[in-house]
Design a protein around this motif. Structure first.
Motif, short mmCIF file in Angstrom:
data_model
loop_
_atom_site.label_atom_id
_atom_site.label_comp_id
_atom_site.label_asym_id
_atom_site.label_seq_id
_atom_site.Cartn_x
_atom_site.Cartn_y
_atom_site.Cartn_z
N ALA A 93 -6.72 -11.74 1.34
CA ALA A 93 -6.92 -12.27 0.11
C ALA A 93 -6.80 -11.05 -1.09
CB ALA A 93 -8.21 -12.78 -0.23
N LEU A 94 -6.81 -9.83 -0.47
CA LEU A 94 -6.83 -8.74 -1.48
C LEU A 94 -5.77 -7.77 -0.69
CD1 LEU A 94 -10.55 -8.14 -2.07
CD2 LEU A 94 -8.75 -9.08 -3.78
N PRO A 95 -4.98 -6.98 -1.54
CA PRO A 95 -3.87 -6.18 -0.75
C PRO A 95 -4.89 -4.75 -0.52
CG PRO A 95 -3.81 -6.12 -3.12
CD PRO A 95 -4.74 -7.25 -2.89
N ILE A 96 -4.53 -4.47 0.97
CA ILE A 96 -4.96 -3.34 1.16
C ILE A 96 -4.27 -2.50 2.44
CG2 ILE A 96 -6.37 -4.36 3.02
CD1 ILE A 96 -8.65 -2.35 2.70
N ALA A 97 -3.91 -1.27 2.11
CA ALA A 97 -3.14 -0.51 3.10
C ALA A 97 -3.82 -0.02 4.21
CB ALA A 97 -2.65 0.67 2.47
N GLN A 98 -3.00 -0.02 5.53
CA GLN A 98 -3.72 0.29 6.77
C GLN A 98 -4.59 1.40 6.65
OE1 GLN A 98 -3.48 -1.78 9.71
NE2 GLN A 98 -5.35 -0.59 10.13
N GLN A 99 -4.07 2.53 5.79
CA GLN A 99 -4.80 3.67 6.12
C GLN A 99 -6.45 3.60 5.17
OE1 GLN A 99 -2.78 7.07 4.47
NE2 GLN A 99 -4.47 8.27 4.32
N THR A 100 -6.06 2.50 4.06
CA THR A 100 -7.41 2.45 3.43
C THR A 100 -8.37 1.73 4.19
OG1 THR A 100 -6.00 2.55 1.44
CG2 THR A 100 -8.46 1.56 1.22
N LEU A 101 -7.88 0.68 4.86
CA LEU A 101 -8.71 0.01 5.64
C LEU A 101 -9.44 0.95 6.97
CD1 LEU A 101 -10.01 -2.70 6.55
CD2 LEU A 101 -8.01 -3.12 7.94
#
Length: 129
Positions: A93-101
């Motif tokens: 639902a929300l954009p998130i980068a793999q590194q941030t996750l």
């Protein structure tokens, strides 16, 4: 447009609020509606359509139906449709980068989870007849 009214059969026991996942995390979809059903704001858009309120109501108030009627009174809030389309497209639902996750999960002491690539998400979320 006829204003929505507080359901006369509602006994204000709070059972619907106690089972609502939105209310549990600090949203106020049901509380806002029951406080003043003649007003419309973004709160109706917080409803997850889980039907828990409807199932829990001891007097059978169709809270879900009321929430959907409330939604039809006003346009979706900014970003809502984009999030919905992103969810269908990618599973997020929300954009998130793999590194941030990775950083967030590590800070919480959780294992790494690999985000699905959009092509995989499309296949997993595809509705089959």
């Amino acid at each position: 447009m006829t204003p929505l009214e507080h359901p006369s059969e509602c006994i204000q026991c709070g059972t619907c609020v106690s089972v609502c996942p939105v209310e549990k995390v600090g949203g106020h979809a049901i509380v806002t509606f029951l406080a003043d059903p003649s007003e419309t704001d973004f709160s109706a858009w917080l409803c997850t359509s889980c039907w828990r309120c409807h199932q829990a109501c001891p007097v059978g108030v169709d809270i879900y139906g009321l929430m959907m009627a409330w939604r039809r009174r006003s346009p979706a809030p900014s970003g809502y449709l984009e999030s919905y389309e992103r969810l269908l497209e990618t599973g997020l639902a929300l954009p998130i980068a793999q590194q941030t996750l990775d950083e967030i999960r590590a800070s919480w002491g959780l294992e790494r989870v690999v985000l699905p690539v959009p092509e995989v998400a499309r296949v997993l979320l595809k509705v089959h007849p």
